[in-house]
Scaffold this motif. Structure first.
Motif, PDB file in Angstrom:
ATOM      1  N   GLN A  22       0.899  -1.247   0.034  1.00 43.97           N
ATOM      2  CA  GLN A  22       0.041   0.046   0.056  1.00 43.97           C
ATOM      3  C   GLN A  22       0.807   1.143  -0.082  1.00 43.97           C
ATOM      4  O   GLN A  22       1.913   1.270   0.240  1.00 43.97           O
ATOM      5  N   THR A  51      -1.670  -9.586   7.455  1.00 40.58           N
ATOM      6  CA  THR A  51      -1.609  -8.393   7.527  1.00 40.58           C
ATOM      7  C   THR A  51      -0.562  -7.953   8.582  1.00 40.58           C
ATOM      8  O   THR A  51      -0.353  -8.488   9.616  1.00 40.58           O
ATOM      9  N   SER A  72      -7.254  -7.106   1.046  1.00 43.78           N
ATOM     10  CA  SER A  72      -8.899  -6.793   0.894  1.00 43.78           C
ATOM     11  C   SER A  72      -9.726  -6.183   1.919  1.00 43.78           C
ATOM     12  O   SER A  72      -8.949  -6.231   3.116  1.00 43.78           O
ATOM     13  N   LYS A  73     -10.756  -5.690   1.977  1.00 45.97           N
ATOM     14  CA  LYS A  73     -11.473  -5.071   3.103  1.00 45.97           C
ATOM     15  C   LYS A  73     -11.714  -6.300   4.055  1.00 45.97           C
ATOM     16  O   LYS A  73     -11.596  -6.112   5.294  1.00 45.97           O
ATOM     17  N   GLU A  74     -11.752  -7.401   3.607  1.00 47.21           N
ATOM     18  CA  GLU A  74     -12.314  -8.617   4.605  1.00 47.21           C
ATOM     19  C   GLU A  74     -10.957  -9.082   5.404  1.00 47.21           C
ATOM     20  O   GLU A  74     -11.066  -9.132   6.615  1.00 47.21           O
ATOM     21  N   GLN A  75      -9.746  -8.783   4.697  1.00 47.61           N
ATOM     22  CA  GLN A  75      -8.738  -9.125   5.565  1.00 47.61           C
ATOM     23  C   GLN A  75      -8.265  -8.036   6.399  1.00 47.61           C
ATOM     24  O   GLN A  75      -8.071  -8.400   7.663  1.00 47.61           O
ATOM     25  N   PHE A  76      -8.397  -7.035   6.069  1.00 53.86           N
ATOM     26  CA  PHE A  76      -8.366  -5.875   7.106  1.00 53.86           C
ATOM     27  C   PHE A  76      -9.154  -5.837   8.194  1.00 53.86           C
ATOM     28  O   PHE A  76      -8.952  -5.735   9.362  1.00 53.86           O
ATOM     29  N   GLN A  77     -10.381  -6.303   8.079  1.00 50.26           N
ATOM     30  CA  GLN A  77     -11.674  -6.240   8.929  1.00 50.26           C
ATOM     31  C   GLN A  77     -11.188  -7.630  10.031  1.00 50.26           C
ATOM     32  O   GLN A  77     -11.319  -7.412  11.226  1.00 50.26           O
ATOM     33  N   GLU A 105     -11.126   6.148   6.885  1.00 48.85           N
ATOM     34  CA  GLU A 105     -12.236   5.516   6.137  1.00 48.85           C
ATOM     35  C   GLU A 105     -12.417   4.126   5.949  1.00 48.85           C
ATOM     36  O   GLU A 105     -13.625   3.734   5.720  1.00 48.85           O
ATOM     37  N   LEU A 106     -11.478   3.498   5.716  1.00 46.46           N
ATOM     38  CA  LEU A 106     -11.382   2.024   5.640  1.00 46.46           C
ATOM     39  C   LEU A 106     -12.083   1.458   7.025  1.00 46.46           C
ATOM     40  O   LEU A 106     -13.062   0.718   6.936  1.00 46.46           O
ATOM     41  N   GLN A 109     -15.612   1.921   7.355  1.00 45.64           N
ATOM     42  CA  GLN A 109     -16.563   1.280   6.394  1.00 45.64           C
ATOM     43  C   GLN A 109     -16.615  -0.339   6.840  1.00 45.64           C
ATOM     44  O   GLN A 109     -17.725  -0.784   6.769  1.00 45.64           O
ATOM     45  N   VAL A 110     -15.701  -0.722   7.399  1.00 41.75           N
ATOM     46  CA  VAL A 110     -15.570  -2.343   7.962  1.00 41.75           C
ATOM     47  C   VAL A 110     -16.130  -2.461   9.207  1.00 41.75           C
ATOM     48  O   VAL A 110     -16.409  -3.538   9.754  1.00 41.75           O
TER      49      VAL A 110
END
Length: 299
Positions: A22, A51, A72-77, A105-106, A109-110
Protein backbone atom coordinates in the motif's frame (compact mmCIF):
# COMPACT_ATOMS: atom_id res chain seq x y z
CA UNK A 1 -1.64 -17.60 20.56
CA UNK A 2 -0.22 -14.69 18.55
CA UNK A 3 2.86 -13.18 20.14
CA UNK A 4 4.00 -9.69 19.21
CA UNK A 5 7.77 -9.64 18.77
CA UNK A 6 10.24 -6.77 19.17
CA UNK A 7 11.37 -4.91 16.05
CA UNK A 8 14.82 -6.12 15.00
CA UNK A 9 17.10 -5.05 12.21
CA UNK A 10 16.74 -8.46 10.55
CA UNK A 11 12.96 -7.91 10.35
CA UNK A 12 13.33 -5.02 7.90
CA UNK A 13 12.59 -6.95 4.71
CA UNK A 14 9.53 -8.72 6.12
CA UNK A 15 8.04 -5.52 7.53
CA UNK A 16 8.73 -3.42 4.45
CA UNK A 17 7.22 -6.12 2.21
CA UNK A 18 3.86 -5.23 3.79
CA UNK A 19 4.53 -1.52 3.37
CA UNK A 20 5.01 -2.10 -0.35
CA UNK A 21 1.47 -3.44 -0.64
CA UNK A 22 0.00 0.00 0.00
CA UNK A 23 1.08 3.60 -0.35
CA UNK A 24 2.51 4.75 2.98
CA UNK A 25 1.61 8.39 3.56
CA UNK A 26 2.20 8.90 7.28
CA UNK A 27 5.44 8.49 9.20
CA UNK A 28 3.97 6.00 11.67
CA UNK A 29 4.85 2.39 10.98
CA UNK A 30 7.61 3.04 8.43
CA UNK A 31 10.48 0.69 9.32
CA UNK A 32 13.07 3.35 10.12
CA UNK A 33 10.79 4.98 12.68
CA UNK A 34 9.71 1.65 14.14
CA UNK A 35 13.32 0.60 14.57
CA UNK A 36 14.52 3.97 15.86
CA UNK A 37 11.82 4.21 18.55
CA UNK A 38 11.40 0.51 19.29
CA UNK A 39 12.88 0.77 22.78
CA UNK A 40 11.35 4.10 23.76
CA UNK A 41 7.84 2.95 22.82
CA UNK A 42 8.23 -0.83 23.21
CA UNK A 43 7.21 -1.30 19.58
CA UNK A 44 6.34 -4.87 18.60
CA UNK A 45 4.86 -6.50 15.53
CA UNK A 46 3.03 -9.59 14.31
CA UNK A 47 1.52 -10.87 11.08
CA UNK A 48 -2.20 -11.42 11.56
CA UNK A 49 -4.45 -12.48 8.67
CA UNK A 50 -1.46 -11.87 6.38
CA UNK A 51 -1.48 -8.24 7.54
CA UNK A 52 1.21 -6.33 9.44
CA UNK A 53 0.01 -5.30 12.91
CA UNK A 54 2.04 -3.16 15.30
CA UNK A 55 1.57 -2.42 18.98
CA UNK A 56 3.34 0.20 21.09
CA UNK A 57 3.24 1.58 24.60
CA UNK A 58 2.57 5.20 25.49
CA UNK A 59 3.22 5.50 29.19
CA UNK A 60 1.17 2.70 30.73
CA UNK A 61 -1.28 2.49 27.84
CA UNK A 62 -0.85 0.20 24.84
CA UNK A 63 -2.08 1.22 21.42
CA UNK A 64 -2.07 -0.17 17.89
CA UNK A 65 -1.29 1.28 14.51
CA UNK A 66 -3.92 0.46 11.90
CA UNK A 67 -3.19 -2.85 10.11
CA UNK A 68 -0.83 -2.43 7.16
CA UNK A 69 -0.77 -4.29 3.85
CA UNK A 70 -4.19 -5.94 3.84
CA UNK A 71 -5.11 -7.06 0.32
CA UNK A 72 -8.87 -6.88 0.88
CA UNK A 73 -11.42 -5.19 3.14
CA UNK A 74 -12.27 -8.60 4.60
CA UNK A 75 -8.64 -9.22 5.52
CA UNK A 76 -8.35 -5.76 7.07
CA UNK A 77 -11.55 -6.33 9.08
CA UNK A 78 -10.32 -9.68 10.40
CA UNK A 79 -7.02 -8.17 11.53
CA UNK A 80 -8.85 -5.29 13.18
CA UNK A 81 -11.21 -7.71 14.95
CA UNK A 82 -8.25 -9.66 16.29
CA UNK A 83 -6.62 -6.51 17.67
CA UNK A 84 -9.83 -5.35 19.31
CA UNK A 85 -10.26 -8.72 21.00
CA UNK A 86 -6.59 -8.70 22.02
CA UNK A 87 -7.17 -5.44 23.92
CA UNK A 88 -10.48 -6.50 25.43
CA UNK A 89 -9.01 -9.80 26.65
CA UNK A 90 -6.29 -7.85 28.46
CA UNK A 91 -8.89 -5.60 30.10
CA UNK A 92 -8.20 -2.53 27.97
CA UNK A 93 -10.24 -0.42 25.57
CA UNK A 94 -8.91 -0.79 21.98
CA UNK A 95 -6.91 2.28 20.99
CA UNK A 96 -5.40 3.09 17.60
CA UNK A 97 -3.04 5.93 16.69
CA UNK A 98 -1.30 7.14 13.54
CA UNK A 99 -4.53 6.71 11.57
CA UNK A 100 -4.40 8.64 8.31
CA UNK A 101 -7.52 9.81 6.51
CA UNK A 102 -7.51 6.81 4.18
CA UNK A 103 -7.17 4.34 7.06
CA UNK A 104 -9.93 6.13 8.96
CA UNK A 105 -12.29 5.78 6.01
CA UNK A 106 -11.49 2.09 5.70
CA UNK A 107 -12.00 1.44 9.42
CA UNK A 108 -15.36 3.22 9.31
CA UNK A 109 -16.39 1.09 6.31
CA UNK A 110 -15.59 -2.26 7.90
CA UNK A 111 -16.57 -1.34 11.48
CA UNK A 112 -19.11 1.49 11.38
CA UNK A 113 -19.84 3.14 14.75
CA UNK A 114 -17.22 0.99 16.49
CA UNK A 115 -14.93 3.83 17.54
CA UNK A 116 -14.87 7.31 18.98
CA UNK A 117 -12.64 9.56 16.87
CA UNK A 118 -10.31 12.41 17.83
CA UNK A 119 -8.20 14.55 15.54
CA UNK A 120 -4.51 14.30 16.50
CA UNK A 121 -3.18 17.66 15.24
CA UNK A 122 0.12 17.42 17.13
CA UNK A 123 1.02 14.39 15.01
CA UNK A 124 0.02 15.63 11.56
CA UNK A 125 2.93 15.13 9.16
CA UNK A 126 4.22 18.09 7.13
CA UNK A 127 4.78 17.27 3.45
CA UNK A 128 6.61 19.62 1.08
CA UNK A 129 7.44 19.80 -2.60
CA UNK A 130 11.09 18.79 -2.83
CA UNK A 131 11.63 21.39 -5.55
CA UNK A 132 10.51 24.17 -3.20
CA UNK A 133 12.99 23.14 -0.51
CA UNK A 134 15.79 22.92 -3.05
CA UNK A 135 15.25 26.16 -4.96
CA UNK A 136 13.73 28.31 -2.17
CA UNK A 137 12.19 30.36 -4.97
CA UNK A 138 9.57 33.05 -4.58
CA UNK A 139 8.47 35.47 -1.91
CA UNK A 140 7.38 32.70 0.47
CA UNK A 141 10.96 31.46 0.76
CA UNK A 142 12.76 34.80 0.62
CA UNK A 143 13.74 34.67 4.30
CA UNK A 144 14.95 31.06 4.05
CA UNK A 145 17.14 31.88 1.06
CA UNK A 146 18.61 34.83 2.94
CA UNK A 147 19.48 32.54 5.86
CA UNK A 148 21.23 30.09 3.52
CA UNK A 149 23.13 32.88 1.79
CA UNK A 150 24.16 34.33 5.14
CA UNK A 151 25.45 30.92 6.23
CA UNK A 152 27.49 30.50 3.05
CA UNK A 153 28.91 34.01 3.33
CA UNK A 154 29.91 33.60 6.98
CA UNK A 155 31.28 30.07 6.52
CA UNK A 156 32.54 29.80 2.92
CA UNK A 157 34.68 26.77 3.74
CA UNK A 158 31.84 24.68 5.19
CA UNK A 159 31.68 21.04 4.11
CA UNK A 160 28.55 19.06 3.25
CA UNK A 161 29.42 15.37 3.66
CA UNK A 162 27.10 12.39 3.06
CA UNK A 163 27.08 9.91 5.93
CA UNK A 164 29.25 6.89 5.16
CA UNK A 165 31.23 4.57 7.44
CA UNK A 166 34.14 7.03 7.10
CA UNK A 167 32.26 9.73 9.06
CA UNK A 168 29.98 7.65 11.28
CA UNK A 169 32.10 8.19 14.39
CA UNK A 170 32.07 11.98 13.86
CA UNK A 171 28.29 11.92 13.43
CA UNK A 172 27.91 9.94 16.67
CA UNK A 173 30.21 12.35 18.49
CA UNK A 174 28.04 15.23 17.31
CA UNK A 175 24.86 13.49 18.49
CA UNK A 176 26.46 13.13 21.93
CA UNK A 177 27.57 16.77 21.94
CA UNK A 178 24.12 17.96 20.79
CA UNK A 179 22.52 16.05 23.65
CA UNK A 180 24.96 17.30 26.29
CA UNK A 181 24.36 20.87 25.16
CA UNK A 182 20.65 20.41 25.86
CA UNK A 183 21.09 18.75 29.24
CA UNK A 184 19.90 15.30 28.24
CA UNK A 185 21.51 13.71 31.31
CA UNK A 186 18.63 15.18 33.29
CA UNK A 187 15.98 14.74 30.57
CA UNK A 188 14.91 11.15 30.00
CA UNK A 189 13.16 11.85 26.69
CA UNK A 190 16.24 13.55 25.22
CA UNK A 191 18.43 10.69 26.42
CA UNK A 192 16.13 8.21 24.66
CA UNK A 193 16.34 10.28 21.48
CA UNK A 194 20.15 10.40 21.72
CA UNK A 195 20.34 6.62 22.12
CA UNK A 196 17.94 6.10 19.21
CA UNK A 197 19.98 8.36 16.91
CA UNK A 198 23.25 6.65 17.81
CA UNK A 199 21.70 3.22 17.29
CA UNK A 200 20.60 4.24 13.80
CA UNK A 201 23.99 5.71 12.95
CA UNK A 202 25.68 2.50 14.02
CA UNK A 203 23.39 0.50 11.71
CA UNK A 204 23.05 3.12 9.00
CA UNK A 205 23.72 1.07 5.88
CA UNK A 206 21.61 -1.87 7.04
CA UNK A 207 18.68 0.51 7.58
CA UNK A 208 18.97 1.83 4.03
CA UNK A 209 19.12 5.44 5.22
CA UNK A 210 20.60 8.47 3.53
CA UNK A 211 22.14 11.17 5.67
CA UNK A 212 24.62 14.02 5.85
CA UNK A 213 26.66 16.17 8.18
CA UNK A 214 27.82 19.73 7.78
CA UNK A 215 31.23 20.72 9.08
CA UNK A 216 32.12 24.31 9.91
CA UNK A 217 35.79 25.06 10.51
CA UNK A 218 36.47 21.33 10.67
CA UNK A 219 33.80 20.52 13.28
CA UNK A 220 30.46 18.81 12.75
CA UNK A 221 27.69 21.34 13.40
CA UNK A 222 24.67 19.66 11.78
CA UNK A 223 23.35 16.14 11.25
CA UNK A 224 20.38 14.77 9.32
CA UNK A 225 19.09 11.49 7.90
CA UNK A 226 16.01 9.86 6.38
CA UNK A 227 14.72 7.19 4.03
CA UNK A 228 12.19 6.61 1.26
CA UNK A 229 8.58 6.54 2.47
CA UNK A 230 6.95 5.55 -0.81
CA UNK A 231 7.71 5.70 -4.53
CA UNK A 232 7.89 9.50 -4.75
CA UNK A 233 8.31 10.68 -1.16
CA UNK A 234 11.26 10.68 1.22
CA UNK A 235 10.87 11.06 4.97
CA UNK A 236 13.28 12.99 7.18
CA UNK A 237 13.69 11.33 10.57
CA UNK A 238 16.33 13.54 12.15
CA UNK A 239 17.64 17.06 11.69
CA UNK A 240 19.92 18.43 14.41
CA UNK A 241 22.14 21.50 14.26
CA UNK A 242 24.00 23.99 16.40
CA UNK A 243 21.65 26.96 16.51
CA UNK A 244 24.54 29.25 17.40
CA UNK A 245 25.84 28.82 13.84
CA UNK A 246 23.77 31.35 11.90
CA UNK A 247 21.72 29.91 9.07
CA UNK A 248 22.82 26.33 9.55
CA UNK A 249 19.33 24.87 9.93
CA UNK A 250 18.25 26.42 6.64
CA UNK A 251 21.49 25.25 5.03
CA UNK A 252 21.26 21.60 6.10
CA UNK A 253 17.60 21.53 5.07
CA UNK A 254 18.32 22.79 1.56
CA UNK A 255 21.56 20.88 1.03
CA UNK A 256 20.04 17.55 2.08
CA UNK A 257 16.97 18.06 -0.10
CA UNK A 258 19.18 18.94 -3.06
CA UNK A 259 21.90 16.29 -2.76
CA UNK A 260 20.02 13.31 -1.33
CA UNK A 261 16.43 13.68 -2.52
CA UNK A 262 16.54 15.62 -5.78
CA UNK A 263 14.86 12.70 -7.59
CA UNK A 264 11.80 12.72 -5.29
CA UNK A 265 8.63 14.77 -5.63
CA UNK A 266 7.89 15.24 -1.94
CA UNK A 267 9.59 15.37 1.45
CA UNK A 268 7.71 14.35 4.59
CA UNK A 269 9.28 16.11 7.56
CA UNK A 270 7.12 14.37 10.17
CA UNK A 271 5.14 16.00 12.97
CA UNK A 272 5.68 18.93 15.33
CA UNK A 273 4.54 17.06 18.49
CA UNK A 274 2.68 20.16 19.60
CA UNK A 275 5.86 22.14 20.26
CA UNK A 276 5.14 25.81 19.34
CA UNK A 277 8.65 26.56 18.08
CA UNK A 278 8.80 23.43 15.95
CA UNK A 279 5.32 24.07 14.58
CA UNK A 280 6.28 27.61 13.58
CA UNK A 281 9.45 26.37 11.88
CA UNK A 282 7.67 23.63 9.93
CA UNK A 283 4.82 25.91 8.88
CA UNK A 284 7.34 28.50 7.69
CA UNK A 285 8.50 26.11 4.95
CA UNK A 286 4.98 26.13 3.46
CA UNK A 287 3.88 22.48 3.36
CA UNK A 288 2.02 21.50 0.21
CA UNK A 289 -0.13 19.14 2.25
CA UNK A 290 -0.61 17.94 5.80
CA UNK A 291 -0.99 14.24 6.49
CA UNK A 292 -3.89 14.30 8.93
CA UNK A 293 -3.97 11.71 11.69
CA UNK A 294 -6.59 10.52 14.12
CA UNK A 295 -6.91 8.55 17.34
CA UNK A 296 -9.63 5.89 17.58
CA UNK A 297 -10.98 4.54 20.88
CA UNK A 298 -13.28 1.55 21.00
CA UNK A 299 -16.80 2.39 22.14
Amino acid sequence: MTVFQPVRLEDREVITSYHRRQRMEGSDGVFGNSYMWRNAYQIRWAIIEDTLCMIANRGEREFFLPPIGATSKEQFQKALTFLNEYSLNSGAVPEYRGITTGAKELIEQVMPEAFLWEEDRDNFDYTYLTENLVTLSGRAYHGKKNHVNQFRKLYPDYEYIPITPAVTSEAIDYALAWCRQRGCDSDASLALERDAIIDCLENFESLGFKGAIIKVEGRVQALTYGEMLNSDTAIIHVEKANGEVKGIYSAINQEFAMHAWGDTDFLNREEDMGEPGLRKAKESYKPVKMIEKFVALGR
